[in-house]
Design a protein around this motif. Structure first.
Motif, PDB file in Angstrom:
ATOM      1  N   UNK A   1      81.995  32.921  67.672  1.00 56.04           N
ATOM      2  CA  UNK A   1      80.862  32.004  67.822  1.00 56.04           C
ATOM      3  C   UNK A   1      80.016  32.361  69.038  1.00 56.04           C
ATOM      4  N   UNK A   2      80.649  32.570  70.186  1.00 55.03           N
ATOM      5  CA  UNK A   2      79.875  32.819  71.401  1.00 55.03           C
ATOM      6  C   UNK A   2      79.033  34.084  71.263  1.00 55.03           C
ATOM      7  N   UNK A   3      79.644  35.166  70.771  1.00 56.02           N
ATOM      8  CA  UNK A   3      78.899  36.416  70.614  1.00 56.02           C
ATOM      9  C   UNK A   3      77.776  36.258  69.596  1.00 56.02           C
ATOM     10  N   UNK A   4      78.067  35.534  68.527  1.00 51.62           N
ATOM     11  CA  UNK A   4      77.048  35.331  67.495  1.00 51.62           C
ATOM     12  C   UNK A   4      75.890  34.524  68.055  1.00 51.62           C
ATOM     13  N   UNK A   5      76.207  33.464  68.806  1.00 53.85           N
ATOM     14  CA  UNK A   5      75.152  32.631  69.376  1.00 53.85           C
ATOM     15  C   UNK A   5      74.297  33.409  70.356  1.00 53.85           C
ATOM     16  N   UNK A   6      74.931  34.215  71.209  1.00 52.57           N
ATOM     17  CA  UNK A   6      74.164  35.023  72.152  1.00 52.57           C
ATOM     18  C   UNK A   6      73.250  35.999  71.417  1.00 52.57           C
ATOM     19  N   UNK A   7      73.729  36.518  70.302  1.00 56.41           N
ATOM     20  CA  UNK A   7      72.902  37.421  69.500  1.00 56.41           C
ATOM     21  C   UNK A   7      71.702  36.675  68.930  1.00 56.41           C
TER      22      UNK A   7
ATOM     23  N   UNK B   1      78.741  24.308  63.583  1.00 58.46           N
ATOM     24  CA  UNK B   1      79.076  23.654  62.315  1.00 58.46           C
ATOM     25  C   UNK B   1      79.384  24.689  61.242  1.00 58.46           C
ATOM     26  N   UNK B   2      78.527  25.707  61.155  1.00 59.86           N
ATOM     27  CA  UNK B   2      78.741  26.753  60.152  1.00 59.86           C
ATOM     28  C   UNK B   2      80.073  27.454  60.370  1.00 59.86           C
ATOM     29  N   UNK B   3      80.383  27.789  61.612  1.00 59.92           N
ATOM     30  CA  UNK B   3      81.656  28.449  61.908  1.00 59.92           C
ATOM     31  C   UNK B   3      82.844  27.568  61.532  1.00 59.92           C
ATOM     32  N   UNK B   4      82.717  26.274  61.807  1.00 57.33           N
ATOM     33  CA  UNK B   4      83.844  25.374  61.560  1.00 57.33           C
ATOM     34  C   UNK B   4      84.148  25.242  60.074  1.00 57.33           C
ATOM     35  N   UNK B   5      83.153  25.498  59.217  1.00 62.73           N
ATOM     36  CA  UNK B   5      83.360  25.391  57.772  1.00 62.73           C
ATOM     37  C   UNK B   5      83.841  26.690  57.151  1.00 62.73           C
ATOM     38  N   UNK B   6      83.657  27.795  57.852  1.00 63.34           N
ATOM     39  CA  UNK B   6      83.898  29.108  57.254  1.00 63.34           C
ATOM     40  C   UNK B   6      85.309  29.249  56.702  1.00 63.34           C
ATOM     41  N   UNK B   7      86.293  29.056  57.556  1.00 58.50           N
ATOM     42  CA  UNK B   7      87.681  29.222  57.130  1.00 58.50           C
ATOM     43  C   UNK B   7      88.087  28.165  56.116  1.00 58.50           C
TER      44      UNK B   7
ATOM     45  N   UNK C   1      71.784  29.000  55.781  1.00 58.87           N
ATOM     46  CA  UNK C   1      72.441  29.229  54.497  1.00 58.87           C
ATOM     47  C   UNK C   1      73.652  30.097  54.795  1.00 58.87           C
ATOM     48  N   UNK C   2      74.834  29.520  54.673  1.00 60.56           N
ATOM     49  CA  UNK C   2      76.058  30.235  55.028  1.00 60.56           C
ATOM     50  C   UNK C   2      76.831  30.553  53.752  1.00 60.56           C
ATOM     51  N   UNK C   3      77.158  31.822  53.565  1.00 62.33           N
ATOM     52  CA  UNK C   3      77.880  32.274  52.383  1.00 62.33           C
ATOM     53  C   UNK C   3      79.259  32.760  52.826  1.00 62.33           C
ATOM     54  N   UNK C   4      80.266  31.895  52.825  1.00 65.03           N
ATOM     55  CA  UNK C   4      81.552  32.243  53.427  1.00 65.03           C
ATOM     56  C   UNK C   4      82.261  33.437  52.805  1.00 65.03           C
ATOM     57  N   UNK C   5      82.216  33.583  51.489  1.00 66.29           N
ATOM     58  CA  UNK C   5      83.017  34.637  50.888  1.00 66.29           C
ATOM     59  C   UNK C   5      82.456  36.048  51.125  1.00 66.29           C
ATOM     60  N   UNK C   6      81.159  36.312  50.940  1.00 63.75           N
ATOM     61  CA  UNK C   6      80.678  37.638  51.330  1.00 63.75           C
ATOM     62  C   UNK C   6      80.472  37.760  52.831  1.00 63.75           C
TER      63      UNK C   6
END
Length: 286
Positions: free
Chosen positions: A10-16, A40-46, A142-147
């Motif tokens: 999350x931290x690296x993604x947010x900084x990006x 929120x998106x990260x928390x739903x991924x798994x 738009x978060x696509x967890x499987x791909x």
């Protein structure tokens, strides 16, 4: 996040994302909102990925639409996180309805958009997160967890996919367009004629792509996305910033802007030049 996840932490993604949005210095309000949305998106991924890979238990709502435990679990988690961080914000979600806030902001949530596909083991489902200000969508994911694909957009900041800026195509000729058409069952009454008009148009047609199709439009892979009458605000709001910030246009079938109050059939086009031509085809059914 799992070890197999293609996402950064999350931290690296947010900084990006902050670098992409040209952010410097102390985190301001817009960055805090973006950080919250990404969290929120990260928390739903798994949760979504593990549920999809496990023994899915699908039930059905009174309207016949599919429901899984993942829908309920993810939205409940999201709501708790939002209440803790932004207690004055409103929340609208597919599974638990509306909570009125005292601020101009409302979070619009669809934990599993495409539960029908999710519940049958298909891949074209998404988690949709949007933030509306005075009813206007200003942030979308738009978060696509499987791909492992994620589209992120914020008002005036462009659309980001896989760590880079993306733009929709400059297609202006509907005869050359790649067209994505939603599930035929979602076009009812007069809208079925509009569906038939677009099904006869374009160079290539694909079907029932869901929210992923709107993401593909921002990468120049699809030029037109059509959905029918069965949408609500939680299906719509996250798509709006993602499409618009990539250079596309998204409206209802009358060409009117979309908002927190929107429901029903929508249309997205890859360019301002293409959109009126698509609307003209839909109006042939009027």
């Amino acid at each position: 996040m799992t070890a197999l996840s293609p996402y950064l932490s999350f931290r690296r993604y947010f900084l990006k994302v902050c670098r992409f949005f040209n952010h410097r210095g102390t985190m301001g309000d817009s960055e805090k909102l973006m950080a919250a949305a990404l969290n929120l998106a990260d928390s739903a991924f798994d949760l979504a990925a593990k549920a999809w890979s496990g023994d899915l238990d699908v039930t059905y709502k009174p309207d016949g639409s599919s429901l899984t435990k993942a829908d309920l679990t993810i939205e409940a988690l999201w709501r708790e996180k939002i209440r803790q961080q932004f207690p004055s914000h409103g929340i609208l979600g597919e599974e638990y309805g509306s909570e009125t806030g005292s601020s101009a902001f409302t979070w619009v949530l669809d934990p599993i958009d495409g539960t029908r596909q999710f519940g049958t083991g298909l891949l074209n489902f998404a988690s949709l997160i949007s933030l509306c200000r005075d009813g206007e969508p200003v942030l979308g994911i738009i978060d696509l967890p499987m791909p492992g694909a994620r589209y992120v957009a914020a008002e005036g900041k462009g659309t980001m996919f896989a760590g880079r800026a993306v733009r929709s195509s400059a297609c202006s000729d509907i005869a050359e367009a790649v067209i994505s058409l939603a599930n035929p069952d979602s076009f009812r009454g007069a809208s079925s004629e509009g569906y038939d008009n677009l099904r006869s148009a374009g160079r290539v047609r694909v079907f029932d792509g869901g929210a992923a199709a709107y993401g593909a439009l921002t990468r120049g892979l699809i030029d037109v996305c059509l959905n029918g009458d069965d949408l609500d605000a939680y299906d719509i709001c996250a798509l709006c910033p993602v499409v618009q910030e990539a250079g596309g246009v998204i409206t209802d079938w009358n060409g009117q802007p979309l908002s927190l109050a929107s429901s029903g059939a929508i249309i997205a086009s890859a360019s301002p030049a293409l959109h009126p031509k698509v609307l003209d085809l839909l109006r042939l059914s009027g």
